[in-house]
Design a protein around this motif. Sequence first.
Motif, PDB file in Angstrom:
ATOM      1  N   GLU A 181      20.230 -35.231  49.185  1.00  0.00           N
ATOM      2  CA  GLU A 181      19.467 -34.531  48.125  1.00  0.00           C
ATOM      3  C   GLU A 181      20.088 -33.157  47.853  1.00  0.00           C
ATOM      4  O   GLU A 181      19.383 -32.154  47.719  1.00  0.00           O
ATOM      5  N   THR A 184      18.764 -31.219  44.617  1.00  0.00           N
ATOM      6  CA  THR A 184      17.347 -31.297  44.257  1.00  0.00           C
ATOM      7  C   THR A 184      16.779 -29.964  43.783  1.00  0.00           C
ATOM      8  O   THR A 184      16.019 -29.894  42.826  1.00  0.00           O
ATOM      9  N   VAL A 188      19.408 -28.436  36.072  1.00  0.00           N
ATOM     10  CA  VAL A 188      20.191 -29.592  35.629  1.00  0.00           C
ATOM     11  C   VAL A 188      21.659 -29.239  35.401  1.00  0.00           C
ATOM     12  O   VAL A 188      22.557 -30.006  35.761  1.00  0.00           O
ATOM     13  N   GLN A 191      23.310 -28.848  38.764  1.00  0.00           N
ATOM     14  CA  GLN A 191      23.432 -30.179  39.362  1.00  0.00           C
ATOM     15  C   GLN A 191      24.678 -30.887  38.854  1.00  0.00           C
ATOM     16  O   GLN A 191      25.453 -31.460  39.628  1.00  0.00           O
ATOM     17  N   THR A 213      19.434 -39.728  47.197  1.00  0.00           N
ATOM     18  CA  THR A 213      18.751 -39.140  46.047  1.00  0.00           C
ATOM     19  C   THR A 213      17.535 -39.974  45.662  1.00  0.00           C
ATOM     20  O   THR A 213      17.397 -41.133  46.068  1.00  0.00           O
ATOM     21  N   HIS A 214      16.638 -39.377  44.895  1.00  0.00           N
ATOM     22  CA  HIS A 214      15.568 -40.136  44.247  1.00  0.00           C
ATOM     23  C   HIS A 214      15.771 -40.134  42.739  1.00  0.00           C
ATOM     24  O   HIS A 214      14.925 -40.606  41.993  1.00  0.00           O
ATOM     25  N   ASP A 215      16.915 -39.608  42.295  1.00  0.00           N
ATOM     26  CA  ASP A 215      17.223 -39.435  40.873  1.00  0.00           C
ATOM     27  C   ASP A 215      18.060 -40.620  40.374  1.00  0.00           C
ATOM     28  O   ASP A 215      19.258 -40.702  40.639  1.00  0.00           O
ATOM     29  N   VAL A 259      11.935 -43.859  34.422  1.00  0.00           N
ATOM     30  CA  VAL A 259      12.973 -42.916  34.015  1.00  0.00           C
ATOM     31  C   VAL A 259      13.187 -42.997  32.504  1.00  0.00           C
ATOM     32  O   VAL A 259      13.374 -44.094  31.965  1.00  0.00           O
TER      33      VAL A 259
END
Length: 331
Positions: A181, A184, A188, A191, A213-215, A259
Motif C-alpha cells: 500500500e 495509499t 493521485v 501516486q 493494494t485495494h485500488d 470502481v
Amino acid sequence: MEALLRVENLRVAFRSDWGLKEALDGVSFAIYPEETLCLVGESGSGKSVTALSIMGLLGANAEILDGKIFYGDRDLLSLSEKELNHYRGNAIAMIFQDAMGSLNPVFTIGNQVVEAVRAQSKEISKAAAVVEAKRLLCRVGLEDIDDLMKRYPNALSGGMQQRVMIAMALAGKPKLLIADEATTALDVTIQAQIMKLLKSLQAEMGLSLILITHDIGLVGQMADRVMVMYAGQIVEQAGVMDLFHYPAHPYTRGLMRAVPSINDDKSKRLVSIEGQVPEYYDKITGCRFMSRCPNKTEGCEKPQEMKCVHEDCAEHEQKVRCHLAWKGLLD
C-alpha cells in the motif's frame, strides 16, 4: 521459467488470550523474474500478513502453522534469523505504507540512507556509503541532495518520504521489491509519479514487484498477474487482462462493480459489496464470501478449492475458488 519466489500452502495464525486465530489459510503462489504481481483485496484479507511472512517480520504472537516460502531453492522459513538477514535487503526488500512512521524522526535523511547502505554492505567505508546514498536519492527523483541529506523526515512531503523509503529499499540491490500500500496516503498525482518510478526501476534493475493494494485502477495500470484475496485465502488468480475482462469469482466481480470507469454513463451508479469481511473467518468451513455473495446457492457451504476456470490451464493462468464459476453458472 524458474520462479524467483514460491509460496506453498502458507498458513499463519496469531496467538491471543482466546487462543489461535488463523489469518492465512493455504496461500500458494509464485512470482517470476521481472514480473509484477498485484495482491488485491479489502483490509483484513491477509495481504500484508503474506508480505510480512515473506520478509520474516511477523510479530512475536504470530505462528506459522504450515507452508514453505522458497527463494530459489532455499526455504526462507527454515532459516535462522542470521541467515534470513542475508536475504533481507540483498534479495528481497519491502516498502511500507506509512513512510513517516518507518523513517526515524530524530535522524537526518542522510544518516538513515547511509546506514541502510552500510547495513547491506558491511565493508563499505563511510565516505563511499555517503556517495552511494546520494546516488540512490538522486535515482529516485529527489533534488538538492546535499540539502536533503541534512533534513529530517518531518520536513519532507509524503511523496518525498516515500521516495526516500524506495532509495533505502534499493540499497542492497534486491531482485524482489514488495510495496505494501505504498501510495495509499498520497494524492493521485503523486501516486502516479511513484508508480512510474517503480516501473522505471523495474526496467533498469530487472526487479520483480509484488504490489499490495485495494485500488483496482492501480492493478490495471501495473500488474502482469493478479491475486485476489479474501478472508485469508486466495479466491482468484489470473493474468491482468483475463481478470478485467472475465472476472470469475463473485467477490472479484463485486470489486469491479465498485470502481468507476471513464466509459460509464453518467447515470450509472456504483454498487458496493454489502457487509464486511467476517471477523472469525477461520471458523467458516465453506465459502468465506457466502454471507455477502449475491450468487450464493446450494454447495456454497462446502469447502471451495482453487480450480482452473478453463481446462488444461497452466499454473499462471486463471483459477478461482468458487464451485459456481467452475461450472459456468455465474451470469
